[in-house]
Design an enzyme around this catalytic site. Structure first.
Site, short mmCIF file in Angstrom:
data_model
loop_
_atom_site.label_atom_id
_atom_site.label_comp_id
_atom_site.label_asym_id
_atom_site.label_seq_id
_atom_site.Cartn_x
_atom_site.Cartn_y
_atom_site.Cartn_z
N ASP A 81 0.86 -1.18 0.00
CA ASP A 81 0.00 0.00 0.00
C ASP A 81 0.89 1.23 0.00
O ASP A 81 1.96 1.25 0.62
CB ASP A 81 -0.96 0.00 1.20
CG ASP A 81 -0.25 0.01 2.55
OD1 ASP A 81 0.04 1.10 3.06
OD2 ASP A 81 -0.01 -1.08 3.11
N ASP A 170 -9.97 3.49 5.93
CA ASP A 170 -8.87 3.42 6.90
C ASP A 170 -9.31 4.07 8.22
O ASP A 170 -9.40 5.29 8.33
CB ASP A 170 -7.65 4.15 6.31
CG ASP A 170 -6.43 4.11 7.22
OD1 ASP A 170 -6.53 3.62 8.37
OD2 ASP A 170 -5.36 4.59 6.80
N GLU A 172 -8.19 4.49 11.93
CA GLU A 172 -7.08 4.32 12.87
C GLU A 172 -6.94 5.54 13.76
O GLU A 172 -7.76 6.45 13.72
CB GLU A 172 -5.78 3.99 12.14
CG GLU A 172 -5.30 5.05 11.16
CD GLU A 172 -3.99 4.63 10.48
OE1 GLU A 172 -2.93 4.73 11.14
OE2 GLU A 172 -4.03 4.20 9.30
#
Length: 282
Positions: A81, A170, A172
């Site tokens: 990634d 994503d 986080e």
């Protein structure tokens, strides 16, 4: 006694009115400036180029990021990634090293797009990789629906061409403040559902969710609401994936390094290449 002069009175009144009007205009200007600054500060993204999948995981959870493939992995497909942190990527070199899929950061919040997105997204595709894009979520910045829409409109779409993976969300640690973005567990779950539902309505696919077990427990109360629907992309920098978040019986992708190196972070797909192709095809 001095003689009254009407013109003098009119001039005085005009001057007073002008002063009052100026003060009023200044008040509106200052108020507007304050509001604009406040609004801007609420939307600003100070350093999006430093936010990539896993950039905050290593800081908060630690782990080993030697870049070496963990032992004992069978029937797995190697991937990377990348984000603007890597700049222009040498995709042919990665292909030659055995990399077969890639996730590319497309967006963050509702204002940032990766300036290297075209080179990274199209470049990985052109060498033969199966690729997808991901969105770095900022749940305190705007709604899940707004960010899903922005993501889809700036590289996060999906097409059934056999080489495009569903977009990834994503989730986080907050790079700019409170770990859970100032949200309760129930509010965070609602935000993710808002993103998920909007993304699916626009693309026909459920997004992959990137998250760590520790963050998921802290910020969603270890919700099990997504495990039966959304593929899991989990970061853990050690010899095994470890404990999964509630609701998921298995992981789909394991990010086993987060170095921010020029070649990007390394991942393993949990299955053979034909299962990765099946994920791309939906």
């Amino acid at each position: 006694m001095p003689k009254h002069r009407p013109g003098t009175t009119r001039r005085t009144l005009t001057a007073v009115i002008g002063i009052l009007a100026g003060l009023l205009a200044m008040s509106f200007t200052l108020s507007g400036t304050a509001s604009a600054a406040q609004g801007k500060s609420g939307k600003a993204i100070p350093h999006p180029e430093d936010d990539w999948a896993g950039s905050q995981i290593l800081k908060h959870e630690g782990g080993s990021t030697t870049g070496e493939e963990p032992p004992g992995l069978l029937a797995s497909v190697e991937g990377v990634d990348v984000s603007s942190h890597q700049g222009n990527v040498a995709w042919s070199t990665l292909w030659s090293s055995g990399v077969r899929f890639a996730y590319v950061k497309a967006t963050e919040g509702t204002t940032y797009t990766n300036p290297y997105f075209a080179q990274q997204y199209n470049g990985s595709y052109n060498v033969g990789m199966i690729r997808g894009s991901y969105h770095f979520a900022l749940p305190d910045n705007s709604s899940g629906a707004a960010q899903a829409t922005y993501f889809v409109n700036h590289g996060g779409g999906w097409s059934k061409d056999g080489k495009t993976l569903p977009g990834a969300l994503d989730m986080e640690y907050n790079p700019y403040g409170a770990t859970c973005y100032g949200k309760s567990a129930s509010a965070m779950v609602s935000w993710i559902k808002d993103f998920n539902n909007t993304y699916k309505s626009l693309t026909g696919r459920d997004p992959v969710i990137y998250t760590s077990t520790s963050w998921w427990k802290s910020c969603t109360g270890n919700s099990s609401a997504f495990g039966s629907v959304n593929p899991l992309w989990i970061p853990r920098y050690g010899s095994s994936v470890g404990e999964l978040p509630a609701g998921w019986g298995f992981h789909t992708i394991w990010q086993y390094t987060s170095s921010g190196a020029t070649v990007g972070d390394h991942n393993q797909f949990n299955g053979a290449i034909d299962r990765l192709q099946a994920l791309a095809n939906g």
